[in-house]
Design a protein around this motif. Sequence first.
Motif, mmCIF file in Angstrom:
data_model
loop_
_atom_site.group_PDB
_atom_site.id
_atom_site.type_symbol
_atom_site.label_atom_id
_atom_site.label_comp_id
_atom_site.label_asym_id
_atom_site.label_seq_id
_atom_site.Cartn_x
_atom_site.Cartn_y
_atom_site.Cartn_z
ATOM 1 N N THR A 1 -6.820 -4.890 -6.011
ATOM 2 C CA THR A 1 -8.031 -4.347 -5.457
ATOM 3 C C THR A 1 -7.971 -3.045 -4.510
ATOM 4 O OG1 THR A 1 -7.547 -5.971 -3.600
ATOM 5 C CG2 THR A 1 -9.279 -6.495 -5.010
ATOM 6 N N PHE A 2 -6.703 -2.835 -3.908
ATOM 7 C CA PHE A 2 -6.172 -1.610 -3.261
ATOM 8 C C PHE A 2 -6.162 -0.535 -4.343
ATOM 9 C CE2 PHE A 2 -3.400 1.404 -1.344
ATOM 10 C CZ PHE A 2 -3.867 1.890 -0.339
ATOM 11 N N GLU B 1 -3.912 -9.907 -5.641
ATOM 12 C CA GLU B 1 -5.278 -9.554 -5.367
ATOM 13 C C GLU B 1 -5.309 -8.271 -4.407
ATOM 14 O OE1 GLU B 1 -3.844 -12.506 -4.868
ATOM 15 O OE2 GLU B 1 -5.151 -13.845 -5.980
ATOM 16 N N GLN C 1 0.843 -1.259 -0.020
ATOM 17 C CA GLN C 1 -0.091 0.024 -0.058
ATOM 18 C C GLN C 1 0.887 1.064 0.055
ATOM 19 O OE1 GLN C 1 -2.850 -0.267 3.230
ATOM 20 N NE2 GLN C 1 -3.185 -2.311 2.777
ATOM 21 N N PHE D 1 -9.299 0.690 -5.120
ATOM 22 C CA PHE D 1 -9.748 1.652 -3.952
ATOM 23 C C PHE D 1 -9.212 2.871 -3.903
ATOM 24 C CE2 PHE D 1 -8.898 2.551 0.538
ATOM 25 C CZ PHE D 1 -10.099 3.330 0.712
ATOM 26 N N GLY E 1 -12.599 -3.627 -6.528
ATOM 27 C CA GLY E 1 -11.917 -2.704 -5.551
ATOM 28 C C GLY E 1 -12.447 -1.372 -5.667
ATOM 29 N N TRP F 1 -12.566 -2.844 0.636
ATOM 30 C CA TRP F 1 -11.641 -3.712 -0.417
ATOM 31 C C TRP F 1 -10.983 -4.996 0.075
ATOM 32 C CZ3 TRP F 1 -6.407 -4.486 0.035
ATOM 33 C CH2 TRP F 1 -5.882 -3.686 1.039
ATOM 34 N N THR F 2 -10.893 -4.907 1.142
ATOM 35 C CA THR F 2 -10.037 -6.142 1.853
ATOM 36 C C THR F 2 -11.103 -7.383 2.222
ATOM 37 O OG1 THR F 2 -11.109 -5.546 4.445
ATOM 38 C CG2 THR F 2 -8.576 -4.965 3.685
#
Length: 206
Positions: A37-38, A33, A6, A41, A159, A166-167
């Motif tokens: 997805t992050f 993943e 991140q 987001f 995401g 998103w998690t």
Amino acid sequence: METWIQQIMEDFGYVGVFLLIMLENVFPPIPSEVILTFGGFMTTFTDLTVTGVIIASTLGSVAGAIILYGIGLLLDVERLVKIVDKYGNILRLTRNDIYKADAWFDNYGFWTVFFCRFIPLIRSLISIPAGMSNMKFWLFILLTTLGTLIWNTVLVHLGAAVGDNWTKIVEAMDVYSNIAYALIAVVTLGFVVWFIRKKRLFKMKK
């Protein structure tokens, strides 16, 4: 690891996405993943766009796949044959088995390269046998890009759609990964059993 991923994406944006996905292809334990997805987001609170993240991640995936394809070219079938000639008795393999596997990949490998892009871990490693079998480079790039584009598009959009949650997508993907690994293990075991029985029958006929 998730915090590190991140941080890189927040600091370097599209370049961070590209580099992380490229590394994920070369070192599969890095979870795509989380990156995808992050990244989706992040499009809800930064200047990053869904299209931009998809493009950056797809380019990164293809770049990583090319590296593994190159490794496969260096290994090639003839090198494997030499290894089998030397250790074949231990491995229970013959050079004919290698040639048959190579012929199979020549005939059906393009489907394998495409569909394996949707299977965690295998999606990266499939590039190596593609290189070993000297799969046409343009075809490899085309199928890898198509499969990767679909995978990346779905996860980035998910995401972006779920935002702070998103998690939850990552957790769901963990379940999907475990199911995929279990199926792969069952299929592999079944193939090994079939292969051993076939070899025994062949010896008995002799």
